[in-house]
Scaffold this active site. Sequence first.
Site, PDB file in Angstrom:
ATOM      1  CE1 TYR A   1       0.689  -5.512   3.148  1.00  0.00           C
ATOM      2  CE2 TYR A   1       0.264  -4.050   5.002  1.00  0.00           C
ATOM      3  CZ  TYR A   1      -0.098  -5.127   4.226  1.00  0.00           C
ATOM      4  OH  TYR A   1      -1.252  -5.822   4.510  1.00  0.00           O
ATOM      5  CE  LYS A   2      -2.089  -5.638   0.212  1.00  0.00           C
ATOM      6  NZ  LYS A   2      -1.484  -6.980   0.358  1.00  0.00           N
TER       7      LYS A   2
ATOM      8  CG  PHE B   1      -7.415  -9.917   2.264  1.00  0.00           C
ATOM      9  CD1 PHE B   1      -6.572 -10.782   1.583  1.00  0.00           C
ATOM     10  CD2 PHE B   1      -7.116  -9.607   3.575  1.00  0.00           C
ATOM     11  CE1 PHE B   1      -5.447 -11.315   2.192  1.00  0.00           C
ATOM     12  CE2 PHE B   1      -5.999 -10.133   4.198  1.00  0.00           C
ATOM     13  CZ  PHE B   1      -5.158 -10.991   3.513  1.00  0.00           C
TER      14      PHE B   1
ATOM     15  NE  ARG C   1      -2.634 -12.371  -5.054  1.00  0.00           N
ATOM     16  CZ  ARG C   1      -2.725 -11.471  -4.089  1.00  0.00           C
ATOM     17  NH1 ARG C   1      -3.796 -10.716  -4.001  1.00  0.00           N
ATOM     18  NH2 ARG C   1      -1.748 -11.311  -3.209  1.00  0.00           N
TER      19      ARG C   1
ATOM     20  CG  ASP D   1      -9.487  -2.729   1.897  1.00  0.00           C
ATOM     21  OD1 ASP D   1      -8.421  -2.221   1.509  1.00  0.00           O
ATOM     22  OD2 ASP D   1      -9.528  -3.793   2.549  1.00  0.00           O
TER      23      ASP D   1
END
Length: 414
Positions: free
Chosen positions: A224-225, A130, A373, A199
Amino acid sequence: MSASLNGVTLAYVRERDQQDPLADFKHRFALPEGVLYLDGNSLGAQPSAAKQAVDDTLDQWRDELIKGWNQGWFDAPERLGNLLAPVIGAQSGEVCVTDNITLNIFKLLGYILGQCQNDRRAVLSEGGNFPTDGYIAQGFCRLSGAEHRFLPEDANLAEHLEGVAVVVLSQVNYRTGKLRNMAETTQLVHAHGAEVIWDLAHSAGALPIDLNGSDARYAVGCTYKYLNGGPGAPAFLYVHSDYQDGGWQPLSGWHGHASPFAFDADYSPAGDISRFRTGTHSALIYSALEASLTMWTEVDMQALREKSLAMSDLFRECLSDLYDSHGIEDITPAASERGSQVSLIDTQNGYAIVQALIARGVIGDYREPGLMRFGFTPLYLSFEDVWQAAKHFREVVESGEYQDAQFHVRSAVT
């Protein structure tokens, strides 16, 4: 006769749901009616307790005013860090919930490089990761004079560690869902005289993590995921207890001071994980996250992992006979090397397929070029949900529904 998708029957998945030890968690989320949500790897669903937690904090603000800072607001970064620690294999006092991943990587880069006693000055970021991790590493290196390098995607890490001080690696690749072996990789990096910042954005809350057991010293992640903290929820930073007193981190804000309310002219870092705090945080967003993290203290992480793999396998099994005839490639890794998502590629029609699914209430995620995804979040997805999502996918593709012009119009955010 029960409906079937490539030999997988609806009766079968309903039986799996009856045997699911995590099934009751679904009722603790406020899910929209008629939506099959397979995008928790981008933004998690709302725990039902979150709204009440935010309302309570609003009431506290109204009634207590500034006194709220002495009633749980100020120490929330450490308190929530201690709630999160068992989920990622850390100990109490090793996790601070603060800022965002970008800022936390910057802090750790400065903290680690500030302690280097040798000529190692290179920061290695991974290609295909990312991009924010690479962006902030580049920015840090421009400011500090350190050298920035990229690890080519799928390259042999050991061949790229010469002169490297810090490596920034994702435990789970956001595109493919490929899972790295944390213990083996950490050992490799340390053996070459470097440090690694992990990460955990796509692994925290998706699978069991053992930071301490893997000898990991530094990590960052978001909430937040899979952890369902809400849009803009704060990230977290992990530093092993043996490495918390090594110097300054470069964003030396007043909340990271040893005595923040002494208002000294000179900075002196706190002697524990608090030194990685910066400035004032939002009590409101922390309250929503705390509601979720409190729920997470009840989750069996091994059961979560087993269900995650079973759901992603189910989705793929329901669709596997469809791929070749419609130009779709399944790049999802094998179970032992998989996070909690299924990754499919269709460079011609991927975007339109995802938009057609969203129009049906099946929310997945699209990333260029051609990547579809689908995230599997075991706490609020059932096996029947997954089966129904696969049914919609088949119908969209086999009917050519995605060819409608409306599904090819690109939005600014996809």
